[in-house]
Design a protein around this motif. Structure first.
Motif, PDB file in Angstrom:
ATOM      1  N   ARG A 171       0.756  -1.252  -0.063  1.00  0.00           N
ATOM      2  CA  ARG A 171      -0.036   0.031  -0.073  1.00  0.00           C
ATOM      3  C   ARG A 171       0.835   1.313  -0.017  1.00  0.00           C
ATOM      4  O   ARG A 171       0.482   2.254  -0.456  1.00  0.00           O
ATOM      5  N   HIS A 172       1.980   1.085   0.655  1.00  0.00           N
ATOM      6  CA  HIS A 172       2.917   2.548   0.799  1.00  0.00           C
ATOM      7  C   HIS A 172       3.889   2.312  -0.438  1.00  0.00           C
ATOM      8  O   HIS A 172       4.059   1.364  -0.819  1.00  0.00           O
ATOM      9  N   ALA A 173       4.589   3.642  -0.439  1.00  0.00           N
ATOM     10  CA  ALA A 173       5.891   3.828  -1.815  1.00  0.00           C
ATOM     11  C   ALA A 173       6.851   2.677  -1.039  1.00  0.00           C
ATOM     12  O   ALA A 173       7.084   2.658   0.170  1.00  0.00           O
ATOM     13  N   THR A 174       7.434   2.069  -1.949  1.00  0.00           N
ATOM     14  CA  THR A 174       8.535   1.284  -1.598  1.00  0.00           C
ATOM     15  C   THR A 174       9.629   2.114  -1.141  1.00  0.00           C
ATOM     16  O   THR A 174      10.034   3.181  -1.796  1.00  0.00           O
ATOM     17  N   ARG A 175      10.267   1.692   0.033  1.00  0.00           N
ATOM     18  CA  ARG A 175      11.261   2.561   0.630  1.00  0.00           C
ATOM     19  C   ARG A 175      12.428   1.801   0.505  1.00  0.00           C
ATOM     20  O   ARG A 175      12.647   0.680   0.740  1.00  0.00           O
ATOM     21  N   VAL A 176      13.765   2.504  -0.213  1.00  0.00           N
ATOM     22  CA  VAL A 176      14.969   1.851  -0.764  1.00  0.00           C
ATOM     23  C   VAL A 176      15.949   2.522   0.204  1.00  0.00           C
ATOM     24  O   VAL A 176      16.295   3.773   0.409  1.00  0.00           O
ATOM     25  N   LEU A 177      16.994   1.736   0.610  1.00  0.00           N
ATOM     26  CA  LEU A 177      18.248   2.257   1.095  1.00  0.00           C
ATOM     27  C   LEU A 177      19.345   1.621   0.402  1.00  0.00           C
ATOM     28  O   LEU A 177      19.562   0.314   0.215  1.00  0.00           O
ATOM     29  N   GLN A 178      20.431   2.450   0.082  1.00  0.00           N
ATOM     30  CA  GLN A 178      21.385   1.995  -0.861  1.00  0.00           C
ATOM     31  C   GLN A 178      22.675   2.460   0.201  1.00  0.00           C
ATOM     32  O   GLN A 178      22.605   3.313   0.545  1.00  0.00           O
ATOM     33  N   LEU A 179      23.356   1.228  -0.086  1.00  0.00           N
ATOM     34  CA  LEU A 179      24.506   1.189   1.415  1.00  0.00           C
ATOM     35  C   LEU A 179      25.804   1.429   0.292  1.00  0.00           C
ATOM     36  O   LEU A 179      26.013   0.799  -0.508  1.00  0.00           O
TER      37      LEU A 179
END
Length: 202
Positions: A45-53
Motif C-alpha cells: 500500500r505504501h511507496a517502496t522505501r529503498v536504502l542504498q549502502l
C-alpha cells in the motif's frame, strides 16, 4: 581487493577527483536484476522505501528515480560521496528529491533516523569493501541491515565473491539471484563471475 578499501581515508582521497565509477557491472545491468523484486515489493500500500549502502560515485540511485522510486535513502561514510550523489541527481533531474546521509554501513543504527525501516536494501560491492576489514565488520553490517528491514523486506547485494555470505552467524537466508559473467580481455581467459545475492531475514 587492497586492504585500504576499508578505510575512509582511501575513499576521501579517491572521491576528491573521481566523479563517476561503477563497480563490477553498470547500474542499469544491476537494476535489471533488482527490478522484478522491486516490482513485487511495490504491490504494497505504501511507496517502496529503498536504502542504498555505500553508493560512492555510482548512479544507481538515478536508476531508481527514473523508474518512479523517489523514497530512496543513499548512505556513505564519505561526505564527498554525498556531494557527488546530489550533483548527479540534480544533473539528471534538475533537482534533488532523494535522501543522502553520511553514515557508516557497519554502524547503521547510529547513522539512520531512529525507527526508520526499508523494504529494499541494496549495495553494489560495498560488502566487498567492508569485508576487507574481516568478518566482524561484515557481521555488523548484516546485523544493521537486518534491524532496518521492514517486515517482508529484502537485501540485494552485488559481490565479486562466490562465498561472500558463507559466514554462519549472519541473520539471513541467502540465495544467488544472478551469476553474471565478467568481461574477458581474451577468449582464452578463464570464466569469472560476479554474484548477486538475495538475502531474506531468517
Amino acid at each position: 581487493m587492497p586492504a585500504d578499501f576499508e578505510n575512509q581515508s582511501y575513499w576521501h582521497e579517491r572521491f576528491a577527483s573521481e566523479t563517476s565509477f561503477e563497480w563490477l557491472i553498470p547500474s542499469e545491468s544491476f537494476m535489471a536484476i533488482i527490478l522484478p523484486h522491486l516490482q513485487a515489493l511495490s504491490g504494497r500500500r505504501h511507496a517502496t522505501r529503498v536504502l542504498q549502502l555505500g553508493f560512492g560515485t555510482s548512479d544507481l540511485q538515478n536508476c531508481f528515480r527514473s523508474r518512479g522510486y523517489v523514497d530512496v535513502t543513499n548512505v556513505d561514510y564519505e561526505p564527498l560521496a554525498i556531494e557527488r550523489g546530489q550533483q548527479r541527481e540534480r544533473e539528471a533531474f534538475g533537482d534533488v528529491k532523494m535522501k543522502y546521509i553520511v553514515a557508516d554501513v557497519t554502524q547503521l543504527e547510529s547513522g539512520l533516523p531512529p525507527g526508520e525501516v526499508f523494504d529494499l536494501v541494496v549495495d553494489k560491492s560495498t560488502v566487498d569493501a567492508v569485508s576487507c576489514g574481516g568478518e566482524d565488520p561484515l557481521a555488523r553490517m548484516a546485523a544493521g541491515v537486518r534491524k532496518c528491514l521492514a517486515d517482508g523486506g529484502i537485501w540485494i547485494s552485488l559481490s565479486y565473491s562466490s562465498s561472500r555470505f558463507d559466514a554462519e552467524r549472519l541473520p539471513f537466508d541467502v540465495e544467488v539471484a544472478a551469476k553474471i559473467p565478467a568481461p574477458k580481455l581474451k577468449t582464452t581467459d578463464p570464466d569469472i563471475y560476479h554474484w548477486c545475492y538475495l538475502l531474506r531475514p531468517n
